[in-house]
Design a protein around this motif. Structure first.
Motif: not given
Length: 252
Positions: A226, A49, A244, A216-217, A184, A224, A192
């Motif tokens: 964000d 991440e 981001t 969040l995509y 969420t 993912q 989301s």
């Protein structure tokens, strides 16, 4: 009042849950929100991440972190290894501009699932990190600084989750309790939206409270994207921030 309006709009939108195709397991990231929940990377998986963070502390100081990076490795079922670090850059304006740039402290630790959700009992996990004095001189702590976190999560409905945590750690040798809570909701397939409040209090300092909103995509079952932005809720907190990034889980 604004928060209540946003909540009412958020909960009024029908959605479909986003399902991960890889072994039907959802990608669960600890970014970009500050309310780190109880999600643990499954055994045998590696998840990275990383992102960019900009924060305006006040009229004089702005900070950048690029990239912020968290490596999560599933060691056992319900147990993960965590490695975290960032490149930091502070811009200080006081008549003239100067930069303070370097590596932030390397942190190493773990997250362990305590129990699964059952009825009103939330899913829970405990996390522990050690910030090591391995960093550029300007950002290096004098000693190892531990951070502890209890994370919880409740499924309020099929599409709405409540995540909250309590933390306690040390910064520059001083104790610093913290908290975070977010709601969420998935409002269309693979997308989301969350709303969050969080804060902390350093020793001898006023408490800092902030709020943010993020999207969040799920680009792929294991990737993912964000983006989030927030601002202060009281004058002691940083003025505002934008972040981001991406969360990527390597195939097993």
């Amino acid at each position: 009042m604004r928060m209540l309006v946003l909540l009412s709009l958020l909960f009024g939108i029908p959605i479909l849950p986003a399902q991960a195709q890889e072994e039907r397991e959802e990608l669960n990231a600890d970014r970009p929100d500050n309310s780190q929940g109880p999600g643990v990377v499954s055994r045998g998986y590696v998840q990275l991440e990383a992102g960019y963070n900009y924060q305006k502390l006040n009229t004089r100081i702005r900070t950048y972190a690029y990239p912020t990076a968290l490596l999560r490795i599933g060691l056992l079922e319900g147990v993960e290894l965590r490695l975290q670090g960032a490149v930091k850059d502070s811009v200080i304006e006081n008549g003239t501009r100067r930069h303070i740039k370097g590596w932030g402290p390397l942190s190493v630790g773990t997250k362990v699932r305590l129990w699964e959700e059952s009825g009103w009992r939330p899913e829970a996990a405990i996390g522990a990190m050690l910030a090591l004095p391995l960093a550029s001189e300007v950002f290096k702590p004098d000693n190892v600084e531990p951070q502890f976190n209890l994370g919880f999560s409740n499924a309020l409905s099929e599409n709405v989750d409540l995540t909250y945590n309590l933390g306690y750690g040390w910064t520059d040798g001083n104790p610093e309790p913290s908290y975070g809570a977010n709601i969420t909701r998935q409002f269309i397939n693979k997308v989301s939206l969350y709303l969050e409040v969080f804060g902390s209090k350093g020793k001898g300092e006023p408490a800092e409270h902030q709020a943010d909103m993020g999207i969040l995509y799920l680009l792929l079952p294991n990737l993912q994207f964000d983006v989030a932005a927030g601002r202060r809720l009281n004058k002691a907190a940083p003025n505002h921030f934008i972040t981001t990034g991406l969360a990527f889980r390597l195939p097993r």
